[in-house]
Design an enzyme around this catalytic site. Sequence first.
Site, PDB file in Angstrom:
ATOM      1  N   ASP A   1      -1.597  -0.945   5.866  1.00 25.41           N
ATOM      2  CA  ASP A   1      -1.883  -0.449   7.216  1.00 25.41           C
ATOM      3  C   ASP A   1      -3.370  -0.407   7.530  1.00 25.41           C
ATOM      4  OD1 ASP A   1      -2.467   3.015   7.141  1.00 25.41           O
ATOM      5  OD2 ASP A   1      -2.129   1.827   5.346  1.00 25.41           O
TER       6      ASP A   1
ATOM      7  N   ASP B   1       0.871  -1.164   0.000  1.00 25.71           N
ATOM      8  CA  ASP B   1       0.000   0.000   0.000  1.00 25.71           C
ATOM      9  C   ASP B   1       0.917   1.226   0.000  1.00 25.71           C
ATOM     10  OD1 ASP B   1      -2.380   1.571   0.343  1.00 25.71           O
ATOM     11  OD2 ASP B   1      -1.865   1.738   2.463  1.00 25.71           O
TER      12      ASP B   1
ATOM     13  N   ASP C   1      -0.072   5.169   0.950  1.00 23.73           N
ATOM     14  CA  ASP C   1      -0.291   6.100   2.058  1.00 23.73           C
ATOM     15  C   ASP C   1      -0.440   5.348   3.374  1.00 23.73           C
ATOM     16  OD1 ASP C   1      -0.469   8.461   0.354  1.00 23.73           O
ATOM     17  OD2 ASP C   1      -2.362   7.609  -0.331  1.00 23.73           O
TER      18      ASP C   1
END
EC number: 3.1.3.18
Length: 221
Positions: free
Chosen positions: A168, A10, A12
């Site tokens: 995240d 991922d 961001d």
Amino acid sequence: MRFPRAVLFDLDGTLLDSAPDMLATVNAMLSERGLPCITLAQLRPVVSKGSRAMLAVAFAHLDAAAREALVPEFLKRYEALLGTQAQLFDGVEVMLQRLEQAGCVWGIVTNKPEYLAQLILPQLGWQQRCAVLIGGDTLAERKPHPLPLLVAADRIGVAATQCVYVGDDERDILAARAAGMPSVAALWGYRLGDDDPLSWQADVLVEQPPQLWEPAAWPQP
């Protein structure tokens, strides 16, 4: 122990701490309307949830339809501010270098619009290093659907079971599981206060990027 054959990340909240850019964007919108600015602490937990979630925090007094009308302005302003304050999380660059030295191929699968993610790569010097980039609008589906991860694995020529996905947010882990891909939950990223990463059932939970400098920290096939 060895590094994976391929790793998909991922963006961001996993590789890039883009929250300061996002904060500058929403605060510019608020200031222009004579409204008080918000703090990084207020915005940070929802950065991984996307523009609509951030606008819901910044413009909580508006209804959903009014906030939806602000999305194009948010994206335009964010594009202008992209990379001005964002930084890699500590340890990310060394992690990528060690993966590359071990012959690991890596790429990015993000829900950020692809054109915005593409603009970031030159700023980070990643144009030649990132083997594949899938954005939230690249395909007909986005995470938590497994399609972006499966397409990314196919484009780099590695079976999904031989890739690891690092993210995240719970949707990252859900997408990885649905794709049959081992997963790492990046606990240094953006989470709401009531998020419970243990319940996501990632294969590995990691507190900080430097832990991923060593092969033993990664899920082993």
